[in-house]
Design an enzyme around this catalytic site. Sequence first.
Site, PDB file in Angstrom:
ATOM      1  N   CYS A 196     -12.435 -10.104  16.361  1.00 45.77           N
ATOM      2  CA  CYS A 196     -11.329  -9.491  15.612  1.00 45.77           C
ATOM      3  C   CYS A 196     -10.121 -10.418  15.595  1.00 45.77           C
ATOM      4  CB  CYS A 196     -10.976  -8.147  16.242  1.00 45.77           C
ATOM      5  SG  CYS A 196      -9.566  -7.370  15.445  1.00 45.77           S
ATOM      6  N   CYS A 199      -6.692  -8.667  15.900  1.00 47.66           N
ATOM      7  CA  CYS A 199      -6.381  -8.190  17.255  1.00 47.66           C
ATOM      8  C   CYS A 199      -6.011  -9.342  18.180  1.00 47.66           C
ATOM      9  CB  CYS A 199      -7.578  -7.483  17.882  1.00 47.66           C
ATOM     10  SG  CYS A 199      -8.485  -6.418  16.797  1.00 47.66           S
ATOM     11  N   ASP A 200      -6.671 -10.486  18.031  1.00 41.59           N
ATOM     12  CA  ASP A 200      -6.600 -11.486  19.098  1.00 41.59           C
ATOM     13  C   ASP A 200      -5.958 -12.816  18.714  1.00 41.59           C
ATOM     14  OD1 ASP A 200      -7.807  -9.792  20.922  1.00 41.59           O
ATOM     15  OD2 ASP A 200      -9.800 -10.266  20.180  1.00 41.59           O
TER      16      ASP A 200
END
Length: 528
Positions: A196, A199-200
């Site tokens: 992701c 997200c990261d």
Amino acid sequence: MKKKLTFSVNKNSILLVAFPLMLLTLSGCYTKTSTPKTLGGDTCAIGSSRSAADYDIASIKDKKNIVPVLILGSGPAGQSAAVYAGPEFHTVMLRGNKPFGLLSDTGLVENWPGQRSILGTELMEKLQDHAGNRHTYFLDDAVASVDLSVWPFVVTTQGDVALHALAIIACTGAQPKELGIPGEKEYRELGGVSACAVCDAWRFKGKNVVIIGGGDSAVEEATQLATHVKSVTILVRKDRMRAATCSQDRLKGYPNVSVRYLAEPVSIIGNDKEVTGVEITNGQTREKEIFPTDGVFLAIGHTPNTHIFKGLLNLDDHGCIALKDRSQQTSVAGVFAAGDVADPVYRQAITSAGTGCAAALDAVNFLRNNGFDSLMVEQTKAHFFIPEQDNQGAPDLEPVHVQEEAQNSLKPPAVPLLADIETAQELETLIATADRPVVVDFYTQECTACKRMMPALTQVAQAMADSMLFVKVDLDRVEVAKQYEIVKIPCLLVFNQGVLVARHAEPANKAELTEFLSEVAQGAQEGA
Ligand code: NDP
């Protein structure tokens, strides 16, 4: 999956263990009979056949927690099904462990008709707002088990709510595939491997990363990562990408993104903390080499989320829920499916929405054909399940200020509840000097799961404000991820007397947060 969180608290460590307690029940199935009322399904899944008499509408009168239309999942398919079903019959949506589905991890969506460009989360909030406006109720909970051998179907949630569903629409989506190569699991746990980008990306600022995969997701991830990292290399195992040409063309606008063809991943390598490279084999020469990198993002497709239906519904060769003819009907009458969980081919937000609509129309017909009319609604509506309407929005992560808290509490907290900490020094000082345990919520503005958890965390913080301090830290602004070994967000760390005593590194609902923090508070009291 039902998760039980247990932990032992001491001054230096905390052990969090998740026990998956999936309880699957045996299924029945429906066989077409000569009764005039058609129930929509006519193939058997597994187990004994079911006759139309088993769908006895009169039998629902003594049931509690009745849900005429129960939608499982809150992505585009679920929300669109809700828009259509809500005005017809009482409709409840179980939003699941990943509210809004994969679009919650997507950056810009540029192929939703009528909307030239929109953030995935924004699109989903609009869809949910529309569904709510069309009388759908939302429950922030996920399925633990499904019993399709009885009707009404029994769906038990992870929060231990047993629902009697007259029709089910499964919109449980799909989840990212894994490579299954050495190093993948190990470095995923250490934060060096992710599926992701949204997200990261924050963890790889100014670094060199690779994306494995050559489809549209790889392109999407590359464009999301490009603005955060120094360079992105897309490793494609064949001599061409699978992504649409227009999608590949988008990459030309990102000078720090390149594509390396014929690169088959063999293993992910690194030291005891970080990824340092990917071992690749040349698809033509079979020569091996180490491609140096600081992080690996996977974009190799998805697996449909059908585990709760295994053995209960027929699946196709791709593992998707099998559908009958041109309908959203599954192998059990009264159970319908829509979106990625039932689509091995198109898997677009708009096709999910379309099939969600079709599933709702099928479900409404199923109920009407089986005598669930306005009279039955009148006779049973006192037993309809109506969830508490909380935790639905994805608000901005604004702190609640101390003045608001003080109105409700004789003992106002020393710092504003869930105040944003602005510097690493400020955080260190607070942890070292606080007279109570300090709960720190680490997040970023782009982390949808963090936003989603915030209403529950705010409620729990309000309830526990007398015994603990609650603050939050935006990791994009305060660079302390390494210092506190944060590899996944949302992440809660609890400090007592200057020492880390507990860590909770995954999204949690209100009940899980209460359980976790109550046990930490109790441990802190006992240790005092
Ligand atoms: P895809 O299945 O389309 O692509 C997966 C890619 O991963 C392929 O290039 C495949 O290689 C590669 N791959 C699979 N396994 C491995 C492995 N073990 N090692 C190396 N490479 C591997 O998945 P996507 O998630 O990209 O897309 C799924 C669907 O969603 C598609 O229909 C896509 O169009 C859609 N989508 C649309 C978007 C948009 O329109 N904005 C955004 C994202 C997805 P190979 O080609 O060799 O099999």
